[in-house]
Design a protein around this motif. Structure first.
Motif, PDB file in Angstrom:
ATOM      1  N   ARG A 105      -6.591   7.443  27.713  1.00  0.00           N
ATOM      2  CA  ARG A 105      -6.618   8.877  27.461  1.00  0.00           C
ATOM      3  C   ARG A 105      -5.524   9.334  26.502  1.00  0.00           C
ATOM      4  N   ARG A 106      -4.716   8.446  25.977  1.00  0.00           N
ATOM      5  CA  ARG A 106      -3.679   8.819  25.025  1.00  0.00           C
ATOM      6  C   ARG A 106      -4.281   8.947  23.623  1.00  0.00           C
ATOM      7  N   GLY A 107      -3.724   9.850  22.857  1.00  0.00           N
ATOM      8  CA  GLY A 107      -4.116   9.951  21.458  1.00  0.00           C
ATOM      9  C   GLY A 107      -3.488   8.833  20.646  1.00  0.00           C
ATOM     10  N   THR A 108      -3.997   8.623  19.467  1.00  0.00           N
ATOM     11  CA  THR A 108      -3.476   7.536  18.636  1.00  0.00           C
ATOM     12  C   THR A 108      -2.064   7.820  18.140  1.00  0.00           C
ATOM     13  N   ASP A 109      -1.645   9.110  18.213  1.00  0.00           N
ATOM     14  CA  ASP A 109      -0.297   9.425  17.765  1.00  0.00           C
ATOM     15  C   ASP A 109       0.723   9.345  18.881  1.00  0.00           C
ATOM     16  N   VAL A 110       0.314   8.929  20.085  1.00  0.00           N
ATOM     17  CA  VAL A 110       1.225   8.824  21.223  1.00  0.00           C
ATOM     18  C   VAL A 110       1.371   7.351  21.587  1.00  0.00           C
ATOM     19  N   PRO A 111       2.479   6.716  21.277  1.00  0.00           N
ATOM     20  CA  PRO A 111       2.668   5.307  21.633  1.00  0.00           C
ATOM     21  C   PRO A 111       2.913   5.145  23.127  1.00  0.00           C
ATOM     22  N   LEU A 112       2.635   3.933  23.623  1.00  0.00           N
ATOM     23  CA  LEU A 112       2.831   3.655  25.042  1.00  0.00           C
ATOM     24  C   LEU A 112       4.297   3.480  25.377  1.00  0.00           C
TER      25      LEU A 112
ATOM     26  N   ALA B 140       6.248  12.001  20.411  1.00  0.00           N
ATOM     27  CA  ALA B 140       5.240  12.235  19.370  1.00  0.00           C
ATOM     28  C   ALA B 140       5.208  13.687  18.944  1.00  0.00           C
ATOM     29  N   ARG B 141       5.521  14.608  19.863  1.00  0.00           N
ATOM     30  CA  ARG B 141       5.488  16.031  19.536  1.00  0.00           C
ATOM     31  C   ARG B 141       6.752  16.468  18.798  1.00  0.00           C
ATOM     32  N   MET B 142       7.902  15.940  19.218  1.00  0.00           N
ATOM     33  CA  MET B 142       9.163  16.345  18.603  1.00  0.00           C
ATOM     34  C   MET B 142       9.460  15.592  17.311  1.00  0.00           C
ATOM     35  N   HIS B 143       8.889  14.408  17.136  1.00  0.00           N
ATOM     36  CA  HIS B 143       9.101  13.605  15.925  1.00  0.00           C
ATOM     37  C   HIS B 143       7.735  13.181  15.391  1.00  0.00           C
ATOM     38  N   ARG B 144       7.103  14.081  14.707  1.00  0.00           N
ATOM     39  CA  ARG B 144       5.746  13.818  14.216  1.00  0.00           C
ATOM     40  C   ARG B 144       5.781  12.761  13.115  1.00  0.00           C
ATOM     41  N   ARG B 145       4.930  11.766  13.281  1.00  0.00           N
ATOM     42  CA  ARG B 145       4.841  10.682  12.293  1.00  0.00           C
ATOM     43  C   ARG B 145       3.430  10.554  11.730  1.00  0.00           C
ATOM     44  N   GLY B 146       2.625  11.534  11.958  1.00  0.00           N
ATOM     45  CA  GLY B 146       1.255  11.459  11.478  1.00  0.00           C
ATOM     46  C   GLY B 146       1.181  11.521   9.965  1.00  0.00           C
ATOM     47  N   THR B 147       0.107  11.056   9.403  1.00  0.00           N
ATOM     48  CA  THR B 147      -0.094  11.081   7.962  1.00  0.00           C
ATOM     49  C   THR B 147      -0.352  12.512   7.500  1.00  0.00           C
ATOM     50  N   LYS B 148       0.448  12.991   6.536  1.00  0.00           N
ATOM     51  CA  LYS B 148       0.291  14.344   6.044  1.00  0.00           C
ATOM     52  C   LYS B 148      -0.912  14.418   5.111  1.00  0.00           C
TER      53      LYS B 148
ATOM     54  N   PRO C  93       8.568   3.027  23.356  1.00  0.00           N
ATOM     55  CA  PRO C  93       9.301   3.149  22.082  1.00  0.00           C
ATOM     56  C   PRO C  93       9.131   1.906  21.234  1.00  0.00           C
ATOM     57  N   VAL C  94       9.130   2.103  19.913  1.00  0.00           N
ATOM     58  CA  VAL C  94       8.963   0.977  18.999  1.00  0.00           C
ATOM     59  C   VAL C  94      10.115  -0.005  19.147  1.00  0.00           C
ATOM     60  N   GLU C  95      11.321   0.507  19.268  1.00  0.00           N
ATOM     61  CA  GLU C  95      12.474  -0.361  19.441  1.00  0.00           C
ATOM     62  C   GLU C  95      13.505   0.385  20.279  1.00  0.00           C
ATOM     63  N   GLY C  96      14.072  -0.304  21.270  1.00  0.00           N
ATOM     64  CA  GLY C  96      15.085   0.301  22.106  1.00  0.00           C
ATOM     65  C   GLY C  96      14.504   1.342  23.038  1.00  0.00           C
ATOM     66  N   ASP C  97      15.298   2.367  23.346  1.00  0.00           N
ATOM     67  CA  ASP C  97      14.898   3.436  24.252  1.00  0.00           C
ATOM     68  C   ASP C  97      14.413   4.626  23.453  1.00  0.00           C
ATOM     69  N   TRP C  98      13.889   5.637  24.169  1.00  0.00           N
ATOM     70  CA  TRP C  98      13.462   6.848  23.489  1.00  0.00           C
ATOM     71  C   TRP C  98      14.666   7.547  22.876  1.00  0.00           C
ATOM     72  N   PRO C  99      14.470   8.358  21.853  1.00  0.00           N
ATOM     73  CA  PRO C  99      15.604   9.080  21.255  1.00  0.00           C
ATOM     74  C   PRO C  99      16.312   9.957  22.279  1.00  0.00           C
ATOM     75  N   ALA C 100      17.589  10.239  22.016  1.00  0.00           N
ATOM     76  CA  ALA C 100      18.399  10.987  22.971  1.00  0.00           C
ATOM     77  C   ALA C 100      17.856  12.396  23.175  1.00  0.00           C
ATOM     78  N   ASP C 101      17.382  13.045  22.087  1.00  0.00           N
ATOM     79  CA  ASP C 101      16.869  14.404  22.256  1.00  0.00           C
ATOM     80  C   ASP C 101      15.602  14.438  23.088  1.00  0.00           C
ATOM     81  N   VAL C 102      14.789  13.366  23.032  1.00  0.00           N
ATOM     82  CA  VAL C 102      13.576  13.300  23.851  1.00  0.00           C
ATOM     83  C   VAL C 102      13.943  13.164  25.325  1.00  0.00           C
ATOM     84  N   ARG C 103      14.901  12.292  25.628  1.00  0.00           N
ATOM     85  CA  ARG C 103      15.320  12.122  27.024  1.00  0.00           C
ATOM     86  C   ARG C 103      15.972  13.387  27.564  1.00  0.00           C
ATOM     87  N   ASP C 104      16.785  14.057  26.736  1.00  0.00           N
ATOM     88  CA  ASP C 104      17.412  15.301  27.188  1.00  0.00           C
ATOM     89  C   ASP C 104      16.372  16.387  27.424  1.00  0.00           C
ATOM     90  N   MET C 105      15.379  16.494  26.533  1.00  0.00           N
ATOM     91  CA  MET C 105      14.344  17.500  26.708  1.00  0.00           C
ATOM     92  C   MET C 105      13.538  17.248  27.976  1.00  0.00           C
TER      93      MET C 105
END
Length: 680
Positions: A58-65, A150-158, A67-79
């Motif tokens: 049920r995940r969209g293609t822009d939502v990874p299962l 995915a919402r706070m750091h959009r990486r989709g193709t413009k 993090p690509v490397e390491g942990d999630w970004p600090a702002d994501v964990r704080d949010m």
């Protein structure tokens, strides 16, 4: 689907509050899971059940299962922690015994907790509105921290919004914007109204005419990229003249091959001997290969063709430094090849300005009447210089001299007393001109020779050493040693008299000489031609005396037997050799100057001291001049000789008229002037 969004062996999946690790697949339809932290606690589920628990289905293609490397970004964990506290009252601090008072679900409502969280995050990078917090909470409930990332750091193709627009609408917008290229600058609203009117006239009643205002404005903004329809009119016209092709570099690897000349008003005010204040005009002849100004002149009025002819003569002959000025002289330069320059140009001496001497082979001009005058064209024709006329309203054809004017304004005129700024908006409330024209000319000579030519230039880079910037003097020294070209002195006859000559046949392919081929369009009437004094048709009859320099075989010269003009013939393979010439230039730059500081350092402090000294001297002279003028104005009536005392007119002798016959016309009392004398 990207690999970042796929479920792979070793991934952790949460099932009923417990974490299980996917270890393998049984019979191709079942997944074998191991309880995390144990070695013998296993669970077998079907693949659909695993996907349901993992969330991949049920995940969209822009939502990874994960993090690509390491942990999630600090702002994501704080949010995530802030959202849990605002919506569920879970404390941010894991060691806290209970929720904070403003976020206690038992004593506060959800709206109160949301308002408290908005106030807490205000002024930080996590600040969000009420609607944004609800949207993030919804995403977090569905996809967890992966959804927040995915919402706070959009990486989709413009993708351009206009890609989904009606092609007819795009064509109409382009038509309206193209028509604005030569029109005055208007507003975006005016352009949108013109588009709507054109749509209604071309497609009446069609759905394309019902486009919303905001959508139409967005389409206009996208199609306006690069057109500057709502910017300055001059910028828009220049952009409209840009050719519809890939840009190419206008650089040159041979000294004098490409030169540019132009004039501009200096951003400084000066005064003359009469106390008049004005902005002088600067004319610069600029070499592209080395970024060296060959010659310059500062005029009180707009220059004409004769002034440019004199400027060209200064570039060919060279100019001496004024005794006592702070300008650098040729004998004191540690970078320029002084000995070789004197050998090529006999007019140079130790007291000449320390400016690289370059003969201009081609000069790019604009359509100004002063550059297209018969005097300037005749001067260029006399020295065999080619004039290249730039198209109308295209300053980009000669961008190097235009950019040099900007450097002159920022690095030279800004430091002078009486600087006006580069626009009306940057002008001071009160002008303070203190320099005279003579002081300004001396200051410009000093700045060119001591600062500009010894300052690293951003446009002088070598392909072999892209991280190093070279000074104009260094680039000139390297190019002069590799391929200086035959530099013509003020009179060509003085130079050609020293050259060796050999007989060669001028064929249809040109002149074959020492394994090279030389040619020129001016050889058209000399090809396969027989000279008198030899048997017609013989090889001897078709030979011409070729003048050449054994130390530089880039060109040879042929004297026309009838007109006596010297024809310069260049090596036809010279352009193909430019690549290795540029490479050898880069090597010589590194060998001679290394990667450290240049030999002649910019003397900025000395230049500023000289400018301040000149400003103080000129200010005292101007104040003295103004005092004398005011004093002379007040004492003027006293200094004038007294008027002649009025004498009464004796009217009695005029009371009785005199008989005409009794008048002695030869008497000195009557001065008779004839009509002939009046006309003469």
């Amino acid at each position: 689907m990207s690999d970042d969004h796929k479920l792979r062996l070793g991934d952790a999946v949460e099932i009923d509050g417990e974490t299980w690790v996917w270890e393998g697949v049984r019979r191709g339809t079942e997944a074998k899971l191991r309880h995390e932290g144990t070695a013998d606690d296993w669970l077998v589920v079907s693949m659909p059940e695993l996907l349901a628990h993992a969330g991949t289905a049920r995940r969209g293609t822009d939502v990874p299962l994960r993090p690509v490397e390491g942990d999630w970004p600090a702002d994501v964990r704080d949010m995530a922690k802030h959202l849990l506290e605002a919506f569920q009252g879970i404390p941010i601090d894991a060691t806290a015994t209970g929720p904070r008072p403003h976020y206690d679900p038992t004593t506060t409502t959800q709206e109160q907790r949301i308002a408290s969280k908005i106030g807490e995050l205000a002024g930080t990078s996590l600040a969000r509105s009420r609607k944004a917090l609800f949207n993030l909470w919804k995403v977090y409930q569905a996809d967890g921290e992966a959804g927040l990332d995915a919402r706070m750091h959009r990486r989709g193709t413009k993708r351009l919004v206009i890609a989904k627009a009606d092609p007819r609408l795009i064509a109409v917008i382009d038509r309206v914007l193209d028509d604005r290229a030569t029109m005055p600058t208007s507003t975006r609203r005016h352009c949108a109204i013109l588009v709507r009117r054109l749509l209604e006239s071309m497609y009446p009643g069609d759905a394309v005419c019902d486009i919303k205002d905001n959508t139409l404005q967005g389409y206009i903004n996208e199609r306006d990229a690069g057109r500057y329809s709502f910017d300055k009119a001059t910028t828009r016209r220049t952009a409209a003249n840009s050719p519809d092709r890939a840009f190419y570099s206008g650089n040159s690897s041979r000294l004098g091959a490409v030169c540019e000349i132009d004039s501009t008003k200096l951003d400084v005010q000066v005064w003359d001997d009469k106390g008049n204040i004005f902005r002088p005009t600067l004319t610069v002849l600029f070499d592209v290969a080395s970024r060296v100004p060959l010659a310059w002149a500062i005029h009180a009025d707009a220059p004409n063709g004769y002034d440019h002819a004199l400027l060209l003569a200064r570039a060919i002959v060279g100019r001496k430094a004024i005794p006592g000025s702070a300008a650098a002289v040729l004998s004191g330069s540690a970078t320029l090849p002084v000995a070789l320059m004197k050998q090529v140009n006999p007019y140079l001496d130790d007291d000449t300005l320390a400016v690289p001497w370059i003969f201009p082979h081609a000069i790019t001009i604009d359509g100004g009447a002063d550059y297209r005058s018969a005097t300037f064209e005749a001067a260029c024709r006399a020295f065999g210089i080619t004039l290249v006329l730039a198209p109308p309203r295209t300053p980009t054809v000669k961008p190097h001299v235009e950019r040099n004017f900007g450097t002159t304004s920022s690095d030279f005129a800004t430091w002078l007393a009486g600087a006006t700024g580069n626009s009306v908006a940057n002008r001071g409330a009160k002008d303070n001109p203190t320099l005279t024209m003579d002081s300004l000319r001396l200051a410009f000579d000093t700045w060119i020779t001591t600062i500009y030519l010894n300052k690293q230039h951003g446009g002088l880079k070598s392909p072999l050493f892209p991280g190093r910037e070279w000074t104009p003097n260094q680039m000139y020294a390297a190019l002069f040693e590799v391929g200086p070209g035959v530099q013509l002195p003020f009179r060509a006859e003085h130079f050609f008299a020293l050259l060796e000559t050999e007989g060669r046949v001028i064929s249809a392919a040109g002149i074959e000489f020492r394994n090279r081929t030389y040619d020129s369009p001016l050889l058209a009437d000399l090809r396969n031609r027989s000279l008198t004094g030899a048997a017609p048709g013989s090889k001897q009859a078709r030979k011409f005396d070729i003048s050449f320099d054994r130390y530089n075989l880039n060109a040879v010269w042929v004297r026309h037997p009838e007109t006596g003009e010297w024809i310069e013939c260049w090596d036809t393979a010279l352009d193909d050799k430019a690549a290795w010439m540029a490479a050898e230039t880069a090597v010589k730059l590194a060998e001679r100057f290394g990667t450290g500081e240049p030999g002649d350092t910019p003397k900025t402090a000395e230049f500023l001291d000289e400018i301040e000294r000149r400003a103080r001297s000129d200010k005292r002279a101007r104040n003295r001049h103004l005092r004398d003028t005011r004093a002379g104005g007040k004492s003027a009536p006293d200094a004038v000789a007294p008027l002649t005392e009025p004498a009464p007119i004796d009217l009695r002798k005029w009371a009785d008229p005199v008989d005409v016959d009794e008048i002695d016309w030869d008497s000195p009392e009557y001065d008779i002037v004839t009509v002939k004398e009046i006309r003469s």
